[in-house]
Design a protein around this motif. Structure first.
Motif, short mmCIF file in Angstrom:
data_model
loop_
_atom_site.label_atom_id
_atom_site.label_comp_id
_atom_site.label_asym_id
_atom_site.label_seq_id
_atom_site.Cartn_x
_atom_site.Cartn_y
_atom_site.Cartn_z
N ILE A 1 41.68 13.56 31.12
CA ILE A 1 42.02 12.15 31.29
C ILE A 1 41.96 11.40 29.96
CG2 ILE A 1 41.27 10.00 32.37
CD1 ILE A 1 42.80 11.94 34.19
N LEU B 1 45.52 10.00 37.20
CA LEU B 1 44.24 9.44 37.65
C LEU B 1 43.95 9.77 39.10
CD1 LEU B 1 44.28 5.97 35.88
CD2 LEU B 1 43.24 8.10 35.15
N LEU C 1 42.83 1.08 30.02
CA LEU C 1 41.43 1.52 29.97
C LEU C 1 40.72 1.20 31.28
CD1 LEU C 1 40.49 0.62 26.29
CD2 LEU C 1 41.04 2.86 27.27
N GLU D 1 42.12 1.17 34.18
CA GLU D 1 42.58 2.20 35.13
C GLU D 1 41.79 3.50 34.95
OE1 GLU D 1 47.23 1.03 36.04
OE2 GLU D 1 46.80 2.49 34.47
N ALA D 2 41.71 3.91 33.67
CA ALA D 2 40.96 5.14 33.41
C ALA D 2 39.51 4.97 33.84
CB ALA D 2 41.05 5.50 31.93
N ALA E 1 38.88 5.70 37.41
CA ALA E 1 38.74 7.14 37.67
C ALA E 1 37.35 7.60 37.23
CB ALA E 1 39.82 7.91 36.93
#
Lengths: 190, 88, 528
Positions: free
Chosen positions: A53, A185, B15, B17-18, B21
């Protein structure tokens, strides 16, 4: 051949029409992905946070950065500053190539290390299908911008031509804004 | 300079969004949040970078909503996805 | 540079030439199929010469029949009905009618024609590769089309070429659609509003908008199907499939999804074929009635609403595919709703005729024939739009008769009308009027003689796509009907030679046409 020329804005309209059509193609792929994923509750989620990621986030930032340089190229051309236009166009192409290089490295890693290919299951099929089509668009965009750059350097092309090229490049970026969250994601290891 | 601000915003949203996760948000909630954030990002790109703000070819006022309608129509494929899953 | 010309008139004629070549080929294929249906055991030396594998000893195999059907459908739908009315006549006359100097993007226009030509060559190449042409029909449903050589002789390289050809056609149509829309939006003569355009332009406009979005979806479906075949993915291949006693290893996909994607494109495609014709017929009827089109604005809005509704009715092709029955109800209601704008158009055409001073030229004959065929073919659409009836009729000749009348023959009649109406502008001469009228009456008779009996075959439950009926006891009663239809088809095919003769002869020897011979009011006839 034709003495009469188009009024300004026609090329922009044409490119927007293409963008809308191609957006629907990508949307269709993503809808198919969603439908298949609903149909397969055991959908694999192979991505680790690091490196996968982190890597994909860097790719996203690179692509976004190339959009920023593209905007500057368009702005420079609007002021007929060809030298800076060429500079920013080259930077944009470099960004695109960097994105492709990073992407291919990632593909290589998936195929060799994680043993995921297009034929090993639906996850691989969707991943390589969607990102492959997107990468094809980036590659076409790099060629397209190269032609524009060469022309601008030799005094050809108008501000509208660069604007049109910019529309295409931003569209490729815009599509990635959906691929990154949905394909990457949503497939992070639980 | 506005472009740089927009760009910083886009990177920040990426960032976020990441980060969603990273903290392992529940999948359904995460999907909803991601879609909203992605739409915002897409809108930012279209509005600023693609110059929708200043230069809007007339047909787009009709065609962009049409695109959303078509995507909505395609979503009618999803119930069959659910049934395909049930038949497996 | 006449070959890679960027002049819209030359490109229009190139498209028309391509469509003429395709229509001759497609017709010959259909005649061979009709022959085989009636004489399934005949040994024909010609077949053996043309297809050594498909017709060993001259005896046609079922696979060859299916491949002929596939190629007939694909050639007719894509390379005749999609190219001639829209890209052919549209390219030639749209800029003239709206007062533009050319299409918006002339080079793109040239590229789009040559991509179409390449696409046609790719398709025809499927005949000559190992295994021959594909078997899966113009709809190319997986799993039949998705698994490769194992599902049949034409399903190897032939099907790959087919998909490649369709993908190329998608790209070409997208280019054309962008060109048409940009031209209409940006290059209308000063002062010409949208509602000042002739209805022909409305037809091309709505068609281009449909193409822009419909082909995008087909392109996605085509890409995925191609991946299924070449990259070993299984988007459309379900698990546990057994083909020719071999269990297939792939799993997880859904063939229904392809059907959805295909018909999301496929139903709008039907309107891509017919809408330009509707626009043209409105013009021809009004010119030869000496009146304005009755209810111009309603006509334009009806075109737009037919185009819009075309996108929300695709499910009526899938009533028997195992789709959710709740969706069926919605699709059925929406399908029947298409009848409303269609009726608006039909009644407005009739009202345009009412009280006019009718001039029965050949073009007028075809226009009236179009209205007749449109009603005949449209009425059965209302029958098929109801799931309860469709479940019975779907795989029978009733559907064959329905879509040939409305999508095939009606659109072809509009093309004939267009030839007779615009020939003076294209070649400076008239098409021979008397030959045109003879051709009209014989063709009109021929198409009804071919397609009306097929409805009755459908009532009996005669399945379509079957190469041979003699195995089935319940079809014994319809064999005389099929013999009649086949002979009517021979007649219909032969009659088309009159048109071809007229078309080529009149280019050199037709009566010289004065400027604006029909007293039309639209811009293309003006001498400026």
């Amino acid at each position: 051949m034709n003495a009469l020329k188009n009024p300004p804005g026609v090329k922009t309209t044409g490119m927007w029409l293409f963008v809308l059509s191609d957006l629907l193609t990508f949307a269709t792929l993503l809808v198919i992905y969603t439908a298949l994923r609903i149909a397969n509750p055991d959908w694999p989620r192979p991505f680790t946070l690091s490196p996968a990621i982190v890597y994909a986030t860097i790719m996203t930032v690179v692509l976004l950065a190339s959009s920023l340089t593209m905007v500057w190229a368009v702005a420079a051309m609007a002021e007929d500053d060809r030298k800076n236009t060429v500079k920013w166009l080259l930077a944009t192409i470099a960004g695109g190539i960097a994105f492709i290089a990073l992407h291919l490295t990632e593909w290589r890693h998936l195929v060799l290390e994680d043993k995921i290919t297009a034929s090993t299951g639906l996850f691989g099929a969707v991943f390589f299908g969607v990102t492959g089509l997107h990468m094809l668009h980036v590659a076409c965009g790099a060629v397209y911008l190269s032609i524009l750059t060469a022309g601008v350097a030799r005094g050809k092309f108008s501000a509208e031509d660069i604007e049109t090229g910019g529309l295409y490049w931003h569209f490729v970026d815009l599509v990635w804004m959906f691929i990154f969250p949905l394909v990457y994601l949503m497939a992070v290891k639980p | 300079m506005t472009y740089v601000k927009v760009w910083i915003g886009l990177v920040a949203l990426t960032l976020v969004e990441a980060g969603l996760a990273w903290i392992r948000t529940a999948p359904t909630l995460m999907l909803a949040l991601l879609l909203v954030l992605s739409l915002i990002k897409a809108a930012l790109i279209a509005w600023w970078f693609m110059h929708l703000r200043t230069h809007r070819p007339k047909p787009l006022t009709v065609l962009i909503p049409m695109l959303f309608v078509f995507v909505g129509l395609l979503l009618s494929l999803l119930p069959d996805g659910i049934r395909a899953g049930a038949m497996r | 540079m006449i070959i890679f010309s960027i002049d819209h008139k030359v490109i229009g004629k190139q498209y028309i030439g391509l469509a003429l070549f395709s229509v001759v080929l497609g017709t010959l294929l259909s005649l061979i199929m009709r022959f085989h249906l009636v004489y399934p055991d005949a040994k024909v030396r010609l077949f053996q010469a043309m297809w050594p594998d498909g017709a060993p000893g001259g005896q046609m195999t079922p696979e060859l029949y299916l491949s002929l059907m596939t190629m007939h459908g694909t050639i007719m739908v894509f390379f005749v009905l999609t190219t001639a009315p829209q890209s052919g006549f549209g390219n030639y006359f749209l800029p003239l009618q709206i007062g533009a100097h050319d299409m918006a993007f002339p080079v793109l226009n040239m590229l789009s024609f040559w991509t179409t030509a390449l696409s046609l060559l790719t398709l025809l190449a499927a005949f000559f590769v190992e295994g021959g042409a594909p078997l899966s029909g113009w709809t190319a449903y997986p799993p039949l089309s998705g698994l490769g050589r194992i599902t049949g002789p034409g399903e190897g390289l032939g099907q790959d070429l087919w998909i490649l050809s369709i993908a190329l056609f998608c790209v070409a149509s997208l280019m054309a659609a962008i060109n048409f829309i940009a031209t209409i939006i940006e290059l209308r003569a000063p002062g010409m509003g949208y509602f000042d355009m002739p209805l022909t332009c409305w037809g091309w406009f709505v068609t281009a908008l449909i193409s822009l979005f419909a082909f995008a979806v087909l392109l996605a479906g085509g890409i995925l199907l191609l991946l299924d075949r070449t990259a070993g993915t299984s988007f459309f291949i379900p698990g546990g499939l057994i083909v020719n006693d071999q269990v297939q290893s792939r799993s997880g996909g859904s063939p229904i999804l392809f059907q959805h994607l295909f018909w999301f494109f496929g139903h709008p495609e039907v309107y891509i074929a017919i809408l330009p014709g509707m626009g043209l017929i409105s013009t021809v009827l009004s010119v030869f009635s000496g009146k304005k089109v009755f209810g111009y604005k309603a006509m334009a809005i009806a075109l737009v609403s037919i185009g819009g509704l075309g996108f929300v009715v695709w499910g009526h092709h899938m009533f028997i595919s195992g789709m959710s029955p709740y969706s069926s109800i919605a699709f059925s209601v929406l399908t029947l709703a298409v009848g409303v704008p269609s009726a608006v158009k039909t009644f407005n055409w009739l009202a345009t005729l009412w009280g006019g001073r009718l001039r029965f030229t050949a073009a007028m004959h075809y226009a009236l024939g179009f209205v007749s065929l449109f009603i005949t073919g449209g009425i059965t659409g209302l029958v098929l739009g109801q799931p309860g009836l469709d479940v019975y009729f779907h795989d029978t000749y009733f559907v064959v008769a329905h879509f040939h009348l409305i999508m095939g023959v009606a659109a072809i009649f509009a093309i004939f009308a267009a030839f007779h109406y615009w020939f003076p502008l294209m070649y400076g001469r008239f098409l021979n009027e008397r030959l045109g009228k003879v051709h009209f009456f014989l063709t009109f008779l021929g198409v009804y003689a071919v397609f009306v009996p097929l409805h009755f075959a459908g009532f009996v439950g005669n399945p379509r796509r079957y190469p041979d009926f003699k195995e089935y006891e319940f079809l014994k009663s319809v064999m005389p009907l099929h013999i009649g239809v086949t002979h009517a088809a021979y007649f219909l095919g032969a009659v088309q030679l009159i048109f071809l003769f007229n078309y080529f002869w009149s280019q050199r020897h037709g009566a010289i046409a004065p400027a604006n011979p029909w007293n039309a009011a639209t811009r293309e006839w003006r001498n400026d």
